[in-house]
Design a protein around this motif. Structure first.
Motif, short mmCIF file in Angstrom:
data_model
loop_
_atom_site.label_atom_id
_atom_site.label_comp_id
_atom_site.label_asym_id
_atom_site.label_seq_id
_atom_site.Cartn_x
_atom_site.Cartn_y
_atom_site.Cartn_z
N LYS A 1 0.86 -1.18 0.00
CA LYS A 1 0.00 0.00 0.00
C LYS A 1 0.89 1.23 0.00
O LYS A 1 1.79 1.35 0.83
CB LYS A 1 -0.90 0.00 1.23
N VAL A 2 0.66 2.10 -0.96
CA VAL A 2 1.37 3.38 -1.05
C VAL A 2 0.29 4.45 -1.13
O VAL A 2 -0.50 4.47 -2.08
CB VAL A 2 2.29 3.46 -2.29
N GLY A 3 0.22 5.29 -0.11
CA GLY A 3 -0.89 6.25 -0.04
C GLY A 3 -2.20 5.50 0.10
O GLY A 3 -2.34 4.66 0.99
N ASN A 4 -3.13 5.73 -0.81
CA ASN A 4 -4.42 5.04 -0.79
C ASN A 4 -4.50 3.90 -1.79
O ASN A 4 -5.55 3.28 -1.92
CB ASN A 4 -5.56 6.04 -1.05
N VAL B 1 6.04 2.59 2.21
CA VAL B 1 5.29 1.45 1.69
C VAL B 1 4.83 0.61 2.88
O VAL B 1 5.63 0.28 3.76
CB VAL B 1 6.16 0.60 0.75
N GLU B 2 3.55 0.28 2.90
CA GLU B 2 3.04 -0.65 3.89
C GLU B 2 3.06 -2.04 3.25
O GLU B 2 2.55 -2.21 2.14
CB GLU B 2 1.63 -0.28 4.31
N TYR B 3 3.65 -3.01 3.95
CA TYR B 3 3.81 -4.37 3.43
C TYR B 3 2.80 -5.30 4.08
O TYR B 3 2.62 -5.28 5.30
CB TYR B 3 5.21 -4.89 3.75
N PHE B 4 2.17 -6.17 3.27
CA PHE B 4 1.20 -7.13 3.74
C PHE B 4 1.51 -8.52 3.18
O PHE B 4 2.03 -8.63 2.07
CB PHE B 4 -0.22 -6.74 3.29
N CYS B 5 1.15 -9.54 3.93
CA CYS B 5 1.31 -10.92 3.46
C CYS B 5 0.39 -11.14 2.26
O CYS B 5 -0.81 -10.82 2.33
CB CYS B 5 0.95 -11.89 4.58
N PRO B 6 0.91 -11.69 1.16
CA PRO B 6 0.06 -11.91 -0.01
C PRO B 6 -0.94 -13.05 0.17
O PRO B 6 -1.89 -13.17 -0.59
CB PRO B 6 1.06 -12.24 -1.12
N PRO C 1 -0.66 -7.30 7.90
CA PRO C 1 0.49 -6.40 7.75
C PRO C 1 1.72 -6.97 8.44
O PRO C 1 1.63 -7.61 9.49
CB PRO C 1 0.04 -5.11 8.43
N PHE C 2 2.88 -6.73 7.85
CA PHE C 2 4.13 -7.11 8.49
C PHE C 2 4.36 -6.17 9.65
O PHE C 2 4.22 -4.96 9.51
CB PHE C 2 5.31 -7.02 7.51
N PRO C 3 4.73 -6.70 10.82
CA PRO C 3 4.93 -5.83 11.98
C PRO C 3 6.19 -4.99 11.85
O PRO C 3 7.18 -5.42 11.26
CB PRO C 3 5.05 -6.82 13.15
N GLU C 4 6.12 -3.80 12.40
CA GLU C 4 7.29 -2.93 12.43
C GLU C 4 8.22 -3.42 13.54
O GLU C 4 7.77 -3.78 14.62
CB GLU C 4 6.87 -1.49 12.67
N VAL C 5 9.53 -3.45 13.25
CA VAL C 5 10.50 -3.97 14.21
C VAL C 5 11.53 -2.94 14.65
O VAL C 5 12.44 -3.25 15.38
CB VAL C 5 11.22 -5.22 13.65
N GLY C 6 11.37 -1.73 14.19
CA GLY C 6 12.33 -0.70 14.56
C GLY C 6 12.25 0.47 13.60
O GLY C 6 11.34 0.57 12.79
N THR C 7 13.25 1.34 13.72
CA THR C 7 13.32 2.54 12.89
C THR C 7 14.63 2.56 12.14
O THR C 7 15.70 2.31 12.70
CB THR C 7 13.20 3.80 13.77
N CYS C 8 14.55 2.85 10.86
CA CYS C 8 15.72 2.96 9.99
C CYS C 8 16.46 4.27 10.26
O CYS C 8 15.92 5.19 10.89
CB CYS C 8 15.26 2.91 8.53
#
Length: 114
Positions: free
Chosen positions: A14-17, A46-51, A56-63
């Motif tokens: 997902k990017v934006g809407n 980019v929001e990542y999701f399992c196909p 959604p893939f969980p966030e694990v930290g900050t870049c």
């Protein structure tokens, strides 16, 4: 379809809407990708999701660029952390157990991929 002439890693993205597919290179460090039904906007988060299950893939930290990171867990005990900012080249490969890392590298195929 292939990325870097090899099979890809597939995500729902997902990017934006907009939602669509994101095909990432399986080569660590490549950065090559193909967006489908989603605009490839440099710098966008980019929001990542399992196909399979759309989770959604969980966030694990900050870049270092201040965007979130997600983790992709490997069958052999390690994981790859990926920045969610489109175009950021930061990523990390880690193993909790050094024996797992040796096993992965011993099992590489002829092109050096997992």
């Amino acid at each position: 379809m292939q990325v870097d002439a090899l099979d890809f890693i597939l995500f729902l993205a997902k990017v934006g809407n907009s939602r669509g597919h994101l095909y990432l290179s399986q080569i660590y460090g490549s950065g090559n990708k193909i967006f489908q039904q989603v605009e490839d906007i440099a710098g966008a988060i980019v929001e990542y999701f399992c196909p399979r299950c759309n989770t959604p893939f969980p966030e694990v930290g900050t870049c270092e660029c201040m965007a979130s990171k997600i983790a992709l867990y490997l069958n052999d005990g390690g994981y790859v952390e990926v920045c969610t900012r489109n175009g950021c080249r930061q990523h990390w490969l880690e193993f909790k157990n050094i024996d797992d890392a040796f096993r992965v590298f011993q099992n590489q195929d002829e092109v050096g991929l997992f």
